[in-house]
Design an enzyme around this catalytic site. Sequence first.
Site, PDB file in Angstrom:
ATOM      1  N   GLY A   1       6.497 -11.601  20.161  1.00 52.35           N
ATOM      2  CA  GLY A   1       7.280 -12.112  19.061  1.00 52.35           C
ATOM      3  C   GLY A   1       8.754 -11.530  19.206  1.00 52.35           C
ATOM      4  O   GLY A   1       8.859 -10.635  19.989  1.00 52.35           O
ATOM      5  N   ALA A   2       9.471 -12.160  18.396  1.00 50.92           N
ATOM      6  CA  ALA A   2      10.773 -12.114  18.660  1.00 50.92           C
ATOM      7  C   ALA A   2      11.597 -12.037  17.017  1.00 50.92           C
ATOM      8  O   ALA A   2      12.828 -12.463  16.987  1.00 50.92           O
ATOM      9  CB  ALA A   2      11.653 -12.992  19.626  1.00 50.92           C
TER      10      ALA A   2
ATOM     11  N   LEU B   1       0.895  -1.222   0.031  1.00 48.97           N
ATOM     12  CA  LEU B   1       0.076   0.156   0.249  1.00 48.97           C
ATOM     13  C   LEU B   1       0.787   1.209  -0.020  1.00 48.97           C
ATOM     14  O   LEU B   1       0.206   2.248   0.113  1.00 48.97           O
ATOM     15  CB  LEU B   1      -0.843   0.016   1.247  1.00 48.97           C
ATOM     16  CG  LEU B   1      -1.892  -0.879   1.218  1.00 48.97           C
ATOM     17  CD1 LEU B   1      -2.691  -1.112   2.564  1.00 48.97           C
ATOM     18  CD2 LEU B   1      -2.909  -1.130   0.222  1.00 48.97           C
ATOM     19  N   SER B   2       2.192   1.276   0.212  1.00 52.05           N
ATOM     20  CA  SER B   2       3.084   2.281   0.160  1.00 52.05           C
ATOM     21  C   SER B   2       2.863   3.159  -0.944  1.00 52.05           C
ATOM     22  O   SER B   2       3.020   4.513  -0.915  1.00 52.05           O
ATOM     23  CB  SER B   2       4.469   1.996   0.454  1.00 52.05           C
ATOM     24  OG  SER B   2       4.532   1.338   1.663  1.00 52.05           O
TER      25      SER B   2
ATOM     26  N   GLY C   1      -2.107  -2.087  13.286  1.00 52.74           N
ATOM     27  CA  GLY C   1      -0.843  -1.631  12.600  1.00 52.74           C
ATOM     28  C   GLY C   1      -0.909  -0.420  11.540  1.00 52.74           C
ATOM     29  O   GLY C   1      -0.064  -0.067  11.047  1.00 52.74           O
TER      30      GLY C   1
ATOM     31  N   ASN D   1      14.581  -0.313   6.676  1.00 53.13           N
ATOM     32  CA  ASN D   1      13.249  -0.438   5.732  1.00 53.13           C
ATOM     33  C   ASN D   1      13.014   1.114   4.798  1.00 53.13           C
ATOM     34  O   ASN D   1      12.385   1.210   3.896  1.00 53.13           O
ATOM     35  CB  ASN D   1      11.953  -0.135   6.656  1.00 53.13           C
ATOM     36  CG  ASN D   1      11.775   1.137   7.226  1.00 53.13           C
ATOM     37  OD1 ASN D   1      12.522   1.722   7.642  1.00 53.13           O
ATOM     38  ND2 ASN D   1      10.472   1.250   7.375  1.00 53.13           N
TER      39      ASN D   1
ATOM     40  N   LYS E   1      14.780  -6.497   4.132  1.00 49.73           N
ATOM     41  CA  LYS E   1      15.306  -6.056   4.956  1.00 49.73           C
ATOM     42  C   LYS E   1      16.636  -6.024   5.961  1.00 49.73           C
ATOM     43  O   LYS E   1      17.112  -5.038   6.294  1.00 49.73           O
ATOM     44  CB  LYS E   1      14.014  -5.821   6.061  1.00 49.73           C
ATOM     45  CG  LYS E   1      12.841  -4.835   6.057  1.00 49.73           C
ATOM     46  CD  LYS E   1      11.844  -4.923   7.298  1.00 49.73           C
ATOM     47  CE  LYS E   1      10.504  -4.240   6.636  1.00 49.73           C
ATOM     48  NZ  LYS E   1       9.687  -4.034   7.724  1.00 49.73           N
TER      49      LYS E   1
ATOM     50  N   ASP F   1      10.426   1.782  11.051  1.00 45.13           N
ATOM     51  CA  ASP F   1       9.597   0.781  11.493  1.00 45.13           C
ATOM     52  C   ASP F   1       9.317   1.193  13.043  1.00 45.13           C
ATOM     53  O   ASP F   1       8.111   1.297  13.617  1.00 45.13           O
ATOM     54  CB  ASP F   1       9.896  -0.605  11.408  1.00 45.13           C
ATOM     55  CG  ASP F   1       9.497  -0.885  10.089  1.00 45.13           C
ATOM     56  OD1 ASP F   1       8.758  -0.192   9.316  1.00 45.13           O
ATOM     57  OD2 ASP F   1      10.166  -1.869   9.557  1.00 45.13           O
TER      58      ASP F   1
ATOM     59  N   ALA G   1      10.358  -7.714  13.152  1.00 44.12           N
ATOM     60  CA  ALA G   1       9.554  -6.435  13.599  1.00 44.12           C
ATOM     61  C   ALA G   1       9.838  -6.245  14.939  1.00 44.12           C
ATOM     62  O   ALA G   1       9.716  -5.015  15.530  1.00 44.12           O
ATOM     63  CB  ALA G   1       7.997  -6.799  13.355  1.00 44.12           C
TER      64      ALA G   1
HETATM   65  P1  ATR Z   1       8.895 -10.336  11.237  1.00 42.67           P
HETATM   66  O1  ATR Z   1      10.408 -10.107  10.518  1.00 42.67           O
HETATM   67  O2  ATR Z   1       7.837 -10.021  10.275  1.00 42.67           O
HETATM   68  O3  ATR Z   1       9.338 -10.012  12.678  1.00 42.67           O
HETATM   69  P2  ATR Z   1       9.703 -13.160  11.526  1.00 42.67           P
HETATM   70  O4  ATR Z   1      11.229 -12.747  11.701  1.00 42.67           O
HETATM   71  O5  ATR Z   1       9.602 -14.283  10.516  1.00 42.67           O
HETATM   72  O6  ATR Z   1       8.937 -12.007  10.712  1.00 42.67           O
HETATM   73  O7  ATR Z   1       9.200 -13.398  12.769  1.00 42.67           O
HETATM   74  C1  ATR Z   1       7.972 -13.830  13.046  1.00 42.67           C
HETATM   75  C2  ATR Z   1       7.481 -13.846  14.447  1.00 42.67           C
HETATM   76  O8  ATR Z   1       6.211 -14.447  14.546  1.00 42.67           O
HETATM   77  C3  ATR Z   1       8.370 -14.810  15.359  1.00 42.67           C
HETATM   78  O9  ATR Z   1       8.322 -14.196  16.663  1.00 42.67           O
HETATM   79  C4  ATR Z   1       7.416 -16.103  15.272  1.00 42.67           C
HETATM   80  O10 ATR Z   1       7.627 -16.976  16.429  1.00 42.67           O
HETATM   81  P3  ATR Z   1       8.929 -17.877  16.459  1.00 42.67           P
HETATM   82  O11 ATR Z   1      10.090 -17.180  16.771  1.00 42.67           O
HETATM   83  O12 ATR Z   1       8.517 -18.772  17.618  1.00 42.67           O
HETATM   84  O13 ATR Z   1       8.719 -18.760  14.979  1.00 42.67           O
HETATM   85  C5  ATR Z   1       6.188 -15.441  15.504  1.00 42.67           C
HETATM   86  N1  ATR Z   1       4.871 -16.402  15.229  1.00 42.67           N
HETATM   87  C6  ATR Z   1       4.781 -16.621  13.530  1.00 42.67           C
HETATM   88  N2  ATR Z   1       3.600 -17.591  13.594  1.00 42.67           N
HETATM   89  C7  ATR Z   1       3.193 -17.847  15.043  1.00 42.67           C
HETATM   90  C8  ATR Z   1       2.282 -18.554  15.543  1.00 42.67           C
HETATM   91  N3  ATR Z   1       1.255 -19.409  14.907  1.00 42.67           N
HETATM   92  N4  ATR Z   1       2.613 -18.772  16.806  1.00 42.67           N
HETATM   93  C9  ATR Z   1       2.996 -17.869  17.795  1.00 42.67           C
HETATM   94  N5  ATR Z   1       4.183 -17.231  17.261  1.00 42.67           N
HETATM   95  C10 ATR Z   1       4.214 -17.064  15.902  1.00 42.67           C
END
Ligand code: ATR
Length: 289
Positions: free
Chosen positions: A132-133, A21-22, A251, A92, A71, A107, A136
Site C-alpha cells: 500500500g501507498a 473505539l478510541s 492492527g 493523528n 488527517k 500512527d 497509512a
Molecule cells: P489510508 O490513508 O488509510 O492509507 P488511502 O490513502 O485511501 O487510505 O490508501 C488506500 C491504500 O489501499 C492505497 O494504497 C490503495 O491502492 P491504490 O493507491 O492503488 O488505490 C490500497 N487499496 C485499496 N483497495 C485496494 C484493493 N482492492 N487492492 C489493492 N490495493 C488497494
Amino acid sequence: MKVTGKTDVYGIIGFPLHHSLSPLMQNAALEAAGINGIYVPFQVAPESLADAVRGLKVLGVKGFNVTIPHKESIVPLLDEIAPSARLAGAVNTVCLHAGKFVGHNTDGTGLVASLRQEFSLQLTGASVLLLGAGGAARGAVMALAAAGIARLRIANRSKHKADMIVEESRGHFPQLDCEAWSLDEMVVTPLLGEFNCCINTTSVGMSGDAFDPALVAALPADAVVYDMVYAPPMTPLLHLAAARGLRVANGLGMLAAQGEEGFRLWTGCTPSAGLMKRTLQEAINPAPA
Ligand code: ATR
C-alpha cells in the site's frame, strides 16, 4: 468518574465516527490513572473542519485525535507541526501546548511499538515489505526508516503512488535502500524470499478481498506478517500466513499503541500497561455472559 468544573476534555474528530473505539480505550486509561478528564467523540464534517479546530481551542480542549478524513487537511489549520507529523504529512494527535495546537503523528510510532511487542522484532537492519501507498503507508515508512530498517520495498496497486513515497523517503533517509513495486511485479520477483517482515497498510482484507496467495508462499519461513486491519481479526492474508506457520498479528496493537502515545503527550502520564489493548479486545470480542 464524576465530571466536575475541573474536568479536562479530550476527544476525537472524524467523519463518520460511530465506529471509533478510541473513546472506550482513552476513558479506560484516564480512569485507571485517576485523571479528572473525559474523552469524547466530535463528529466533524469536512466543510466544518476549520470552524471545529477554532471551536476546540476556544473551548479549551486539551488534546484530541484526528481520524479519516481530516488527517491531512488539518495540517495547515494547526499552530505547529511536530517532526513526526511533518514527515508523515498527516496528523493523528493534537496537543494544546502553551495555548497552541501542536500536531503530532503517533500512527507510525504505534506501528513500530506494536511490531516490537507482538514479535520482539529487531527493526535495525530489517528488510520490510510494505503493501500500500496511502496515508497509512506514508506514516509507516517514515517511522520504520527512523527505527533503522535497512531495506524497504513498497508494493502498491498504483505503482506511481509508491514511487512518490520512495522519492520522499530518499530525501529524508538517504541511507535506506528503498524501491517501489506494483502488486503484480511483487508476486513474480524472486527477491520476495528476502523480506522477513510484511506489513499490510491497505484496506484489503476488510471485506473479503485478498492479495495474491503467491505473496505469502514466497515469504521466507521466519517472516512475520502484520495487517493494520483488525476487523475482521484474521484477514485472508493473516489466515494464509498463519497456515504456513508464519507469525502474524493484526492492527489492534497499533491502535492501542498510537493511543498510548497520544495519552502520554496529553497527560504526561504513561497509561496502565496493556489496558488499552485489553479494552479494545473486549470491545471487539466480548466475553460470553
Ligand atoms: P489510508 O490513508 O488509510 O492509507 P488511502 O490513502 O485511501 O487510505 O490508501 C488506500 C491504500 O489501499 C492505497 O494504497 C490503495 O491502492 P491504490 O493507491 O492503488 O488505490 C490500497 N487499496 C485499496 N483497495 C485496494 C484493493 N482492492 N487492492 C489493492 N490495493 C488497494
